[in-house]
Design an enzyme around this catalytic site. Structure first.
Site, PDB file in Angstrom:
ATOM      1  N   HIS A 179     -25.216 -23.946  16.877  1.00 51.81           N
ATOM      2  CA  HIS A 179     -25.319 -23.927  18.342  1.00 51.81           C
ATOM      3  C   HIS A 179     -24.442 -24.995  18.993  1.00 51.81           C
ATOM      4  O   HIS A 179     -24.032 -24.854  20.141  1.00 51.81           O
ATOM      5  CB  HIS A 179     -26.780 -24.120  18.764  1.00 51.81           C
ATOM      6  CG  HIS A 179     -27.101 -23.599  20.132  1.00 51.81           C
ATOM      7  ND1 HIS A 179     -26.310 -23.840  21.235  1.00 51.81           N
ATOM      8  CD2 HIS A 179     -28.140 -22.841  20.585  1.00 51.81           C
ATOM      9  CE1 HIS A 179     -26.843 -23.267  22.304  1.00 51.81           C
ATOM     10  NE2 HIS A 179     -27.949 -22.644  21.925  1.00 51.81           N
ATOM     11  N   ASP A 397     -17.910  -2.693  21.164  1.00 51.58           N
ATOM     12  CA  ASP A 397     -17.439  -1.531  20.409  1.00 51.58           C
ATOM     13  C   ASP A 397     -16.281  -1.941  19.497  1.00 51.58           C
ATOM     14  O   ASP A 397     -15.209  -2.312  19.964  1.00 51.58           O
ATOM     15  CB  ASP A 397     -16.998  -0.448  21.397  1.00 51.58           C
ATOM     16  CG  ASP A 397     -16.624   0.857  20.726  1.00 51.58           C
ATOM     17  OD1 ASP A 397     -16.579   0.898  19.477  1.00 51.58           O
ATOM     18  OD2 ASP A 397     -16.364   1.832  21.441  1.00 51.58           O
TER      19      ASP A 397
END
Length: 453
Positions: A179, A397
């Protein structure tokens, strides 16, 4: 040589480096801002994207994997910190992110058993309670840190990727990142840049908004926040994972209920409604499972807020790194579990968003003392929210269509919910929770029953 585990066969562990080019720098170093240092002791963030895409093993290994490697290399050229490492000083000095020529990202290629491929895939992309342990074979592990005694640094890799084929059924792409290197805005932008380069090729994708790395845009009015945070931080079972859906009409029904009972509540976004509903339902589960909690016990609600446009001057939206502020409100266990617990939660969260989140002066107030103020909360009853409908990975995608399912695996065992747009239901939200099995069962019953009421 392929190696087998109970669930998957690993075809290869390799490394993918940024694409070599004349404009690729030999070294890049970035200091940590106080926004980054906050996350030093936090667990890795783990995400899974599942794609329904019937594909043979040969097609996967000979065409898809080489294309993914090539496009990842192209994308890393613009995201050097992810290929680099976090350098933790063993003696004195400040930590930093550093990329040096030759650095690369761990990339694992795996495949499930053909005989169970479709069953396993359909199980994992469902919304029903699923054993959270079933996700971990598809989550890459960050490589172990190494110690460089000569430079007196402990060196931590920041990103790992795994691509797993479910033969003739689908593909899962898993991400693990530290993180400290970046918040959801940064990592989601990276993932979308990679998917675009995979589907279209780098030339066609033409990354329109390159990441912005200049740390000088992060204002530190006191000039000492990073040092304060660094000094405070440097020393410092079976869980089912289930997805719950709040349909657009569910959210509207809950909103109408609030407007009837509390007409003066001002901020009734889908985020406010959904997180308030889950927070109050969770409080009600304690009695169901025989958990003894005093009615006066504080219950804390914590969200992180993208501070990019809230700083003065604002930080570019493409800033790569962490730029999150915390916003906290609290109630008591007795109030939240009561008949009006949802209304109590809505009022508190609405006020928090109106007065702190949407007020940039308030968002950053007291930043010098955030560590001392908020760190102790995580030893108490605290409920957090991971993700946001703003960060929509369902439009990611790689050339195989949109994902069938997104899972935030790193909420497993956390007292946090994940939140994203629903893929199937326009205007709906997907809520992810990973709780101890009896608590998950109790929560599910309350979640569904309260909606009927």
């Amino acid at each position: 040589m392929a190696t087998s585990t109970k669930r998957i066969t690993v075809h290869d562990h390799c490394r993918v480096a940024p694409l070599a080019s004349a404009d690729l720098v030999a070294e890049q170093s970035l200091p940590l801002t106080y926004f980054d240092i906050i996350w030093l002791n936090f667990h890795p963030i783990q995400r899974l994207l599942f794609y329904q895409f019937p594909c043979s093993s040969a097609q996967f290994l000979e065409k898809i994997v080489p294309n993914l490697k090539k496009s990842l290399s192209q994308t890393l050229k613009h995201h050097l910190p992810l290929a680099g490492s976090f350098y933790f000083p063993l003696n004195s000095g400040m930590p930093e992110f550093r990329y040096v020529s030759g650095d690369s990202v761990s990339f694992t290629i795996a495949e499930t058993s053909t005989s169970t491929s479709t069953h396993d895939f359909n199980y994992l992309i469902g919304n029903q309670a699923r054993d959270a342990d079933q996700f971990y074979p598809f989550v890459p592990s960050l490589p172990e840190p190494r110690t460089d005694s000569e430079s007196a640094f402990k060196i931590f890799p920041l990103l790992a990727v795994q691509v797993t084929l479910f033969p003739e059924t689908g593909i899962c792409i898993g991400f693990s990142n530290d993180h400290t290197v970046g918040d959801a805005s940064s990592i989601v932008r990276f993932i979308k840049a990679w998917s675009s380069a995979t589907k279209l090729g780098e030339e066609e994708a033409k990354i329109s908004s390159l990441p912005f790395y200049d740390r000088s845009v992060i204002e530190d009015p006191s000039g000492r926040r990073a040092n304060i945070y660094w000094n405070q931080m440097k020393h410092s079972k079976y869980w089912p994972q289930q997805t719950y859906i709040l349909l657009k009409e569910d959210i509207q029904r809950l909103r109408s209920h609030v407007l009837t009972k509390r007409p003066n509540v001002s901020h009734l976004s889908s985020f406010t409604i959904s997180t308030a509903y889950v927070w109050s339902c969770l409080a009600k589960t304690a009695a169901k499972i025989g958990e003894m909690v005093d009615d006066n016990e504080p219950e804390y609600y914590v969200i992180t807020v993208d501070a990019r446009h809230r700083l003065d001057p604002p930080v570019p939206a493409t800033y790569f790194g962490n730029c999150l502020a915390a916003a906290v409100t609290e109630s008591t266990h007795g109030e939240l579990k009561g008949e009006d617990g949802f209304l109590v939660a809505v009022e508190l969260i609405s006020e928090l968003i109106s007065k702190r989140v949407n007020n940039k002066e308030e968002t950053m107030r007291g930043a010098d003392d955030w560590m001392a103020k908020y760190a102790p909360l995580f030893e108490k009853r605290v409920f957090g929210v991971a993700g946001s409908p703003k960060f929509d990975l369902y439009d990611t995608d790689f050339g195989w269509g949109k994902p069938s399912k997104y899972e935030a695996v790193s909420i497993d065992g956390d007292s946090a919910m994940s939140l994203c747009k629903s893929r199937e239901f326009e205007g709906g939200l997907e809520i992810g929770l990973s709780l101890f099995k009896p608590k998950q069962d109790a929560f599910e019953a309350i979640f569904n029953e309260e909606l009927k009421i």
